[in-house]
Motif scaffolding. Structure first.
Motif, PDB file in Angstrom:
ATOM      1  N   ASN A  54       0.815  -1.222   0.000  1.00  0.00           N
ATOM      2  CA  ASN A  54       0.000   0.000   0.000  1.00  0.00           C
ATOM      3  C   ASN A  54       0.844   1.265   0.000  1.00  0.00           C
ATOM      4  O   ASN A  54       0.321   2.375   0.069  1.00  0.00           O
ATOM      5  N   GLY A  55       2.174   1.108  -0.052  1.00  0.00           N
ATOM      6  CA  GLY A  55       3.060   2.264  -0.094  1.00  0.00           C
ATOM      7  C   GLY A  55       3.515   2.757   1.263  1.00  0.00           C
ATOM      8  O   GLY A  55       4.413   3.590   1.350  1.00  0.00           O
ATOM      9  N   LYS A  56       2.925   2.253   2.340  1.00  0.00           N
ATOM     10  CA  LYS A  56       3.289   2.692   3.685  1.00  0.00           C
ATOM     11  C   LYS A  56       4.527   1.932   4.175  1.00  0.00           C
ATOM     12  O   LYS A  56       4.848   0.857   3.673  1.00  0.00           O
ATOM     13  N   TRP A  57       5.193   2.508   5.184  1.00  0.00           N
ATOM     14  CA  TRP A  57       6.414   1.922   5.720  1.00  0.00           C
ATOM     15  C   TRP A  57       6.153   1.284   7.075  1.00  0.00           C
ATOM     16  O   TRP A  57       5.459   1.858   7.915  1.00  0.00           O
ATOM     17  N   TYR A  58       6.724   0.112   7.310  1.00  0.00           N
ATOM     18  CA  TYR A  58       6.440  -0.680   8.504  1.00  0.00           C
ATOM     19  C   TYR A  58       7.723  -1.106   9.214  1.00  0.00           C
ATOM     20  O   TYR A  58       8.775  -1.295   8.588  1.00  0.00           O
ATOM     21  N   THR A  59       7.603  -1.284  10.521  1.00  0.00           N
ATOM     22  CA  THR A  59       8.625  -1.954  11.313  1.00  0.00           C
ATOM     23  C   THR A  59       7.965  -2.418  12.612  1.00  0.00           C
ATOM     24  O   THR A  59       6.746  -2.257  12.786  1.00  0.00           O
ATOM     25  N   THR A  60       8.762  -2.979  13.510  1.00  0.00           N
ATOM     26  CA  THR A  60       8.252  -3.451  14.797  1.00  0.00           C
ATOM     27  C   THR A  60       9.071  -2.814  15.912  1.00  0.00           C
ATOM     28  O   THR A  60      10.284  -2.601  15.750  1.00  0.00           O
ATOM     29  N   ILE A  61       8.427  -2.494  17.043  1.00  0.00           N
ATOM     30  CA  ILE A  61       9.131  -1.936  18.191  1.00  0.00           C
ATOM     31  C   ILE A  61       8.702  -2.679  19.452  1.00  0.00           C
ATOM     32  O   ILE A  61       7.603  -3.242  19.506  1.00  0.00           O
ATOM     33  N   PRO A  62       9.554  -2.698  20.471  1.00  0.00           N
ATOM     34  CA  PRO A  62       9.197  -3.361  21.732  1.00  0.00           C
ATOM     35  C   PRO A  62       8.013  -2.675  22.397  1.00  0.00           C
ATOM     36  O   PRO A  62       7.868  -1.456  22.336  1.00  0.00           O
TER      37      PRO A  62
END
Length: 426
Positions: A62-70
């Motif tokens: 969808n063009g959005k940027w993702y990551t994961t955080i604690p």
């Protein structure tokens, strides 16, 4: 997890830049612009964060940027972080690990600036695209470009919101319901501002509008415009059966779909995706719908009621068997859909257009499939079916919705005269 927290602790200890550090950096790098130096240091620090960040950073389809955080509050001790651009994601990671926010940016936040971020947040909390569409429409109509959305959020006073609300109600002549729907946006944006720590409390929560005479009175709509009379319903059904028997439609089973709606009161989006597997004896389970905006079949229905069972009348069963027989005799692929002849759901537009066609042929005011739904509800209540049974059958959570918005008088003027005469005669 301990490693993640250590990263956060190490970065937090070096999050702020003292004057001495900035000066040292300038000397070492031959810089003379303090603002530029601070930005360069921040970028260097941000690069260090990204190097040590233990989770992948990626761009979705969808063009959005993702990551994961604690996140210690979550069952798996982590949560997804999503931003529109990579730069926004980098900034969010920087703020998460260092605890440093850009105060100047926060001080300048207005509802106008926060609206896109809040709307994106809302899309993650609802599966109803029509709700998001309504929010966008209300924003454009009642908020876009207005003074209230340009005031920095930290400077908005309860008085500003009180004046805005009362002025809006008077100038737009709003009903209470209309105002509540519109005010959802300002209220929720400010609640969101509390959640992301721009402000401590929502000033709109203090605004009170108690004057019941301030709102435009709600007048129940004329029954003649909201339901089909008995005579109109009979005429429409004759036209629908004639259309099916003469095979005049590309979607040849769509006239039967119209007839089925008059037996069940299901919504048109639910109607076109009913399947044979949904049938259980005298009932059919309504558990999915077709969404016009995305052109997809979704495994839920409108509102929050959930799946429901609808009783099948003898006529409803006859309509279903007529569909099944036609599909078998003409070797039509249906993929299990009751009103399909091509393996796909019956066309929403084909059913909708039939209502226009039949009303025109009958010489009556145009009435939609939703008016057929109201007609069924009114007929059931006129027939002394228990209100709770009707409410469950049509998928309303509150019987007040059924009575206030869906129950209308189907009698003609002549029928009303006769009934009143009979009721008042000695």
């Amino acid at each position: 997890m301990a490693e993640n927290l250590n990263i956060q602790k190490d970065l937090l200890s070096s999050a702020s830049f003292s004057a001495e550090e900035i000066l040292s950096y300038l000397i070492q790098n031959g810089k003379i612009d303090l603002d530029s130096a601070e930005q360069d240091m921040k970028k260097s620090h941000m690069d260090k964060i990204l190097e040590q960040h233990p989770y992948s950073i990626y761009q979705g389809s969808n063009g959005k940027w993702y990551t994961t955080i604690p996140d210690s509050t979550k069952p798996d001790k982590r949560r997804k972080l999503v931003r529109t651009t990579l730069e926004d994601l980098r900034q969010a990671l920087y703020e998460f690990y260092t605890g440093v926010t850009e105060h100047r940016k926060i001080d300048s936040f207005t509802m106008e600036k926060l609206y896109p971020q809040w709307l994106e947040y809302k899309t993650y909390h609802t599966s109803a695209s029509t709700y998001i569409t309504r929010l966008k429409s209300d924003w454009k109509t009642f908020y876009e470009g207005t003074p209230i959305v340009k005031i920095p959020i930290r400077q908005i006073r309860k008085y500003d919101l009180d004046e805005w609300a009362h002025r809006l109600i008077r100038e737009r002549e709003l009903t209470r319901k209309a105002f509540v729907n519109i005010a959802t946006i300002v209220n929720q944006i400010l609640e969101y501002a509390v959640d992301i720590e721009i402000i401590e409390t929502n000033p709109f929560s203090k605004v009170k509008i108690d004057n019941k005479h301030l709102f435009k009175p709600v007048k129940k709509q004329d029954s003649k415009t909201q339901v089909f009379s008995r005579e109109e319903e009979r005429g429409l059904k004759q036209l629908a059966w004639a259309d099916f028997e003469n095979r005049v439609k590309v979607y040849v089973l769509s006239p039967l779909a119209v007839l089925f709606q008059f037996e069940t009161g299901v919504r048109i989006g639910e109607l076109v995706v009913l399947r044979y597997e949904d049938i259980q004896g005298d009932y059919i389970t309504v558990q999915r719908m077709y969404r016009r905006d995305s052109k997809e079949v979704v495994p839920y229905t409108k509102g929050t009621y959930g799946d429901r069972k609808v009783i099948l009348t003898t006529e409803a069963k006859r309509i279903i068997e007529t569909c099944r027989k036609y599909q078998e005799e003409n070797n039509c692929p249906s993929d299990g859909y009751i009103f399909s002849t091509n393996g796909k759901p019956c066309s929403y537009g084909a059913v909708s257009e039939l209502y226009k066609k039949y009303c025109k042929k009958l010489g009556i005011e145009k009435k939609t499939s939703h008016k057929a739904r109201k007609t069924v509800i009114s007929a059931l209540l006129d027939g002394n079916v228990n209100i709770n049974s009707v409410r469950e059958m049509v998928g309303h959570r509150d019987e007040r919705t059924t009575l206030a918005n869906y129950y209308f008088d189907r009698s003609t003027d002549e029928e009303k005269v006769k009934m009143i005469e009979a009721a008042l005669s000695c």
